[in-house]
Design a protein around this motif. Sequence first.
Motif, short mmCIF file in Angstrom:
data_model
loop_
_atom_site.label_atom_id
_atom_site.label_comp_id
_atom_site.label_asym_id
_atom_site.label_seq_id
_atom_site.Cartn_x
_atom_site.Cartn_y
_atom_site.Cartn_z
N ASP A 1 0.41 -1.50 0.15
CA ASP A 1 0.45 -0.42 0.21
C ASP A 1 1.02 1.35 0.13
O ASP A 1 1.83 1.56 1.16
N PRO A 2 1.05 2.07 -1.39
CA PRO A 2 1.69 2.69 -1.14
C PRO A 2 1.73 3.95 -0.17
O PRO A 2 2.80 4.36 0.10
N LYS A 3 0.71 4.21 0.32
CA LYS A 3 0.49 5.52 1.14
C LYS A 3 0.61 5.35 2.54
O LYS A 3 1.02 5.80 2.89
N LYS A 4 1.43 3.84 2.67
CA LYS A 4 1.91 3.91 4.34
C LYS A 4 3.57 3.61 4.49
O LYS A 4 3.80 3.75 5.16
N TYR A 5 4.08 4.50 3.09
CA TYR A 5 4.91 4.67 3.03
C TYR A 5 5.30 5.44 2.78
O TYR A 5 4.88 6.34 1.95
#
Length: 469
Positions: A111-115
């Motif tokens: 999930d790219p939003k978590k990085y």
Amino acid sequence: MSGTYSFFQGVERNFDKAAVYTRFEKGILEQIKACNSVYRMKFPVRIGDNVEVIEAYRVQHSHHKLPCKGGIRYSMDVNQDEVMALAALMTYKCAIVNVPFGGAKGGIKIDPKKYTPFELEKITRRYATELVKKNFIGAGIDVPAPDYGTGAREMSWIADTFATLNPGDINALGCVTGKPVSQGGVTGRTEATGLGIFYGVREVVNVADDMKKVGLTPGIEGKRVVVQGLGNVGYHAAKFFAEAGAILVGLAEFEGGIYSEKGLNLEDVMAHRKSTGSILGFPGATDIKNNADTLEVDCDILIPAALEAVITGENAPRIKAKIIGEGANGPLTPDADAVLNAKGVIVVPDMYLNAGGVTVSYFEWLKNLSHVRFGRLDKRFSENQNASILNSFESMIGKKLGDAERRQIMHGPDEVDLVYSGLEDTMIGSYHEIREALMSSGAADLRTAAFVVAINKVGVAYEQLGIFP
């Protein structure tokens, strides 16, 4: 997507339906269908104080033409079945729009939003390194592009990693498309898929005979449009429809949908979403709590531009649109197809309609290999020639044209003009190839006809390669 629905099997079902209208023997058809190379990898990346093991994929579906071509998506929904299906669709998509690539696709299960951006860069560069190690990337081998969850930033990281690991490769920038213009990208790539959707649907709507069958008048102007998904693709599709005089009656995002019979101003909706974090509560519009219900509102043209399998056999009977333009990859299941075709709905298939992205990616790849931007060699020549013609015309009629008219006539093509022109020509020509196949092959719908076009082109390529003596 439900656990029982296999996206790849859905693509295969559509392929099999179309294969009976082609002349190829079973062995050739099996080769066209098969995924040639599936690379599933796991690699460690340090995130904060912990080491995370990242799962990722790259699938090369067909090597009938090289390089292979296809996007890379970052999503928790990434799995082998999905990547294989999307790679197969890329093969057929490239064939339909006459782009000389084999199909491929990639994905990283995150999930790219978590990085943070720094962490995403580490993951992306490590993924690119893994591709280089196995010879799964390169201007003549396999050329990735952005997809769901990725963009120009990620592509520039991949291009830089590839160039670092391949010093002296003059075509290193051609290893990936969708790059920033400053890093060898092409002007017009950002809006390409959305613009391609607009050009494609516009061409469908311009065929008077087909519009008569669904009870609509030809032309985009005044048509009521619903767009699901306001990411890059959906936003630009909605923008071009609105600019052409269509009425945006419904818009949907993951938080819900909004509807207004009078029409919605796209830029106002986007500004509202930016300030409130949601499209819901937009002044003058009715809220639809469940975004899937937006697909069922009354409209002429429906553009699902989010994820796959949003229209199924269950909700297809409630769809009121006369024309469905598949902006996303695989938004209709085969069961939904059957229901909608029986109702007489015109379904414009994804593998044709959202091919704007790969068409303009092809232009970017050509630009990288030629090492010159489009328009550089002929823009000034065209302007000088146009000025000469304009001066002759003005002396004949004995008066000067207005400044705006003079500028329009004298204008020589910039890169973006040539990109738009090439895309428009591709979408128009490809649609009429599909329509011709529909009428001549006996196929029952546009999707089957599009598969017939694709199978014929890939099959002929395999025959000419001498793979089947």
